[in-house]
Design an enzyme around this catalytic site. Structure first.
Site, short mmCIF file in Angstrom:
data_model
loop_
_atom_site.label_atom_id
_atom_site.label_comp_id
_atom_site.label_asym_id
_atom_site.label_seq_id
_atom_site.Cartn_x
_atom_site.Cartn_y
_atom_site.Cartn_z
N HIS A 427 42.95 44.30 37.95
CA HIS A 427 43.09 43.97 39.38
C HIS A 427 42.84 42.50 39.69
O HIS A 427 42.32 41.76 38.87
CB HIS A 427 42.25 44.90 40.27
CG HIS A 427 40.77 44.80 40.12
ND1 HIS A 427 39.91 45.38 41.01
CD2 HIS A 427 40.00 44.19 39.19
CE1 HIS A 427 38.67 45.13 40.63
NE2 HIS A 427 38.69 44.42 39.54
N GLU A 428 43.28 42.09 40.84
CA GLU A 428 43.23 40.68 41.27
C GLU A 428 43.97 39.76 40.28
O GLU A 428 43.54 38.65 40.01
CB GLU A 428 41.78 40.20 41.44
CG GLU A 428 40.95 40.98 42.44
CD GLU A 428 41.48 40.88 43.88
OE1 GLU A 428 42.28 39.97 44.17
OE2 GLU A 428 41.08 41.71 44.70
N GLY A 429 45.09 40.24 39.78
CA GLY A 429 45.88 39.46 38.83
C GLY A 429 45.53 39.86 37.40
O GLY A 429 44.43 39.60 36.96
#
Lengths: 569, 569
Positions: A427-429
């Protein structure tokens, strides 16, 4: 022996001796915040670590309900003013530097990463509104979050748009204007929304990335027109906004916080107010995302440290195997007496505490305020996110291994720590997205960050001539290889195709520097600290730095190796 | 596209072209067994993959109950005679070579590793009794297992005796003799007993490792006196034996099979019959354990291939991101078009199918029957177990990563595959135990296996001069490093303290040889196979072989690096 969530002595050392947090905060305040954080983390977050996992959020006709202890924990966090810790006093906050709020957050992440996420997301949301919103928007939507009365989300991904935000199809149509700004009607689906719906607090503020429809009603291609909108679950007039939870994702871990598919505008359109100007969504989001990436890295590092604490405790208590000359004839020894176990403990310390130090270093750059800090921060952000999450997971796998079969059971916490941490490289890239950011944007396109980093490494190496000369030599050699690799990639057309192994190589070299710097800084700071950092550095230089070369070899082999036809696979 | 559990074409190639299974079995028979296995695995094992995980075995007043589909699947396996596949016909089996039964088993492991374990344990149990038991014991206890009417377990570990079997405290006291042999009364606790209690089949045969009490009633120290006993749940006269399940372990994965704490003799003593002679327990157990280790490796490899199948399918269907020159302007591409995704797919192929080939190679050595085969098998067994389980898990982590957030949810199978596979580096001897076996016993004390291996590698390298010269050179260089590392360790007193990184280095070098040999063998066997093995070899040589050096560097740094005091940690 009670569980060590984080090594407080190491944390204090990082903050005060290594990062000179005294320059930006009173020692007394920092100590008080950390004391409070550890206590609350232990008493309200750790206590439902397993219950929050076993009893996932449930969706019913009344909406989504979470475990009662989750609710109570977030409430206690709000009551103590921790949502506002990092905000200026004129917004109702306490004005603490980011470094200190990160150190505080690390305790909650270590104790219960899933429950800690509510605050992480809310703070990121409020910070974005505080930065880019109008005064009226700040009053209406940021302040209640800073007070911890409302919670916040980030609505970026869609089922068909994960890593590729250009594919976002959520549509915003302008319908008017009021004291909260330009008002829009939003329609679309948002996926992977942590905390998207639940029964904590009075309201949820969604920050929604959407495309403003052109005059002909069509959505622009790619990332053009992406804008951010404030879409509260309950509107200022008390009416329910047109946002509905369409389903919950059932995750491997991180279960105490619901992860939702949200439907916006199924009944005519959700009301949202534009933040800043149209088309600025990506830029605004990245400001928030960069901090979120540090927080994800920090959470992953905290989990690595938590797992290490479990493994270290277990290794000193568990008796197994006999060793000549150790203890009475025929008696079993604590497993820490076995070199193989110490190897796994040292690896966890080197990777986990190395990641923690790296995250705090990055946080300190946020507080740095000068151009050098900003450039170095930009460079290190993908490293912080990836090293911590990928190596934190490796560390947690070893925490299980130290426990043997017990570590594979749900009776021991390391099992869940490992499952929780598996999210962090995603998550978050994802790791691959971070890699393109590092190599493409931060190294090949920009270059300032690397110049600053090289300067700092040079300073560290110069200080290492007495005491850690071997490790300094190893680090110097590794950095020469990393730079040679980078030069080679500058000349390579398809450089980005091997950006992931490059990120791994670069990250490992960065943390090698971090450990050398820590060990130097620890000299004269007490024997245990001095010996501990030196042992971690020796281990890191001997067993982790050599990995850099392997990743660089993979880069050197180039994209050619990756040319395959699905039919052969 | 339906899920590919294993690549049948690759499996057939391994068996027939590479391993010349035609020398020991009819092609037609092998094909029929594999067809049957895949069909049954898909129709009865894969079907409850998730249900068996979500609805764990339950303990109640009536004992332990498992999911109905688990029961039905094991029943179908028995009905088709698969329990007896590898046993001689005079024992009611089908006389298939071990290589073929392994290839058959791989389908079930890929489809549902937990449910496949019942058969794996039962076969290992029956094989041990067939090897070391009396004719009466074989008739009474092995035959019903070979027929699949009864199931079997291995009761070795105890709560205080995991890796250290010398610490076993289960006590056996001789009480008499009958047509089944010397009869004993057993008391003690056994931990981590897979399939220790359940409601499948008519009986459970426990093979229990216990110490025979000396004349003074005391148990011998260390591994002396360890003996194996047959302890059936239901005695030949129909009475229930004194064996009770004291609790279930709740695992991260592998959930369709209960894992039990068993209490023997809480009501006066469990009845057991000695296998062979007193004090032979360890030797007997190792015969069984070596096959079990190959099966664990095989299961881990099968899971790696299963995860790869999911990832490969997903990567061709999932649209995300745009690439210049690919597809219509602005259209999303299948993610396999991204080099980062192909890298993860190739890594899974290289690690997963490499492990599968290695396992089949080892199985073929079991069928080899000469001294060279035996020596090489002994050397490779710890590699088979560890490379497959550790690298299989790495491969499964990548299978999740290819799926992005979806891979972290329980809606997609890779999440469970990863959890299931996490057990494999732990059970049947942890990675650290395998490492001591490899370095201590198989390399430093014995040496025959290495001589055989070197001969085979030399043969492969000689054949590689045309076509894969670069990869052959890389492999040669890596083996020179491995041998230099081994020579260095021969001179090192504390060599065993770094045996784990050495095992990793050695294992990676072994599989490098396997891939070169596979790629050479695939020439002229059809374009897809030829290209696929060549692509995997190129990837492996470029990105996996360089890792060997990093592990060797860690060995070279020596045990000194691991000298730490818990107080510093």
């Amino acid at each position: 022996m009670s569980l060590r969530l984080l090594d407080r002595e190491f944390l204090d050392f990082c903050l005060h001796d290594w990062l000179a947090v005294g320059e930006i905060a009173e020692r007394e305040t920092v100590d008080a915040v950390l004391d409070l954080s550890e206590t609350l983390a232990r008493e309200r977050y750790l206590t439902h670590f397993k219950a929050g996992d076993a009893q996932e959020p449930q969706i019913g006709p009344e909406g989504v309900t979470v475990h009662a202890e989750v609710k109570a924990a977030v409430g206690a966090y709000a009551e103590l003013g921790l949502f506002g810790a990092g905000f200026p006093e004129d917004l109702g906050g306490h004005g603490l530097p980011f470094t200190v709020t990160c150190a505080s957050f690390a305790w909650f992440a270590a104790a219960n990463i899933a429950t800690s996420s509510y605050a992480m997301l809310t703070v990121a949301n409020a910070r974005l509104i505080a930065e880019f919103g109008s005064a009226a928007q700040v009053d209406a939507f940021a302040r209640p979050q800073i007070a911890g009365r409302w919670l916040g989300t980030m609505c970026l991904s869609e089922p068909q748009a994960g890593s590729d935000l250009g594919a976002v199809r959520t549509r915003a149509e302008r319908v008017g204007e009021d004291h909260l700004g330009h008002r829009y009607r939003l329609t679309g689906s948002k996926m992977w929304i942590s905390g998207g719906e639940h029964d904590i607090g009075e309201n949820i503020v969604h920050l929604v990335l959407a495309k403003v429809a052109a005059g002909d009603g069509r959505l622009p291609e790619g990332t053009a027109g992406l804008s951010l909108f404030i879409v509260p679950r309950v509107l200022p007039d008390g009416a329910r906004n047109d946002v509905a939870v369409a389903g919950l994702n059932h995750k491997m871990g991180y279960r105490a916080i619901p992860n939702c598919l949200l439907a916006f505008g199924e009944n005519g359109g959700a009301t949202g107010w534009l933040v800043g100007r149209e088309g600025q969504g990506l830029r605004q989001m990245f400001m928030m995302m960069n901090e979120a990436r540090i927080c994800v890295g920090l959470g992953a590092a905290a989990l690595a440290c938590r797992g290490y604490g479990h493994a270290l405790g277990y290794a000193q208590e568990r008796l197994q195997g006999r060793l000549q000359g150790l203890g009475p004839e025929g008696a079993s020894v604590p497993i820490i007496a076995h070199a193989a176990v110490r190897r796994m403990l040292l690896a966890q310390k080197a990777l986990g505490e190395g990641a923690l130090a790296l995250c705090l270093y990055a946080a300190r750059l946020v507080d740095g305020g000068d151009d050098d800090s900003a450039a170095l921060l930009a460079l290190l952000t993908p490293v912080v996110k990836t090293f911590s999450s990928e190596m934190g997971l490796e560390a947690n796998a070893m925490a299980i291994q130290v426990h043997g079969g017990y570590g594979y059971t749900r009776d021991f916490d390391v099992e869940q720590v490992y499952r929780d941490n598996r999210l962090n490289p995603i998550h978050e890239g994802t790791t691959d997205i971070q890699a393109i950011d590092l190599l493409g944007r931060k190294l090949l396109r920009q270059g300032e960050g690397l110049a600053v980093l090289k300067g700092r490494i040079t300073t560290t190496l110069a200080a290492a001539s007495d005491g850690f000369a071997d490790q300094a030599d190893a680090l110097k050699a590794v950095w020469a290889e990393v730079e040679a690799g980078l030069e080679m990639l500058r000349e390579t057309e398809a450089a980005l195709e091997v950006s992931t192994p490059f990120l791994f190589a670069f990250g490992h070299a960065v943390v090698g520097w971090i450990w050398l710097d820590l060990a130097l800084s620890a000299r004269g700071k007490g024997e245990l600290l001095e010996q501990g950092t030196a042992a971690a550095l020796r281990y890191y230089a001997a067993c982790e730095l050599p990995r850099v070369n392997a990743w660089l070899a993979c880069c050197a082999a180039g994209a050619e190796v990756l040319e395959v036809d699905p039919g052969w696979m």
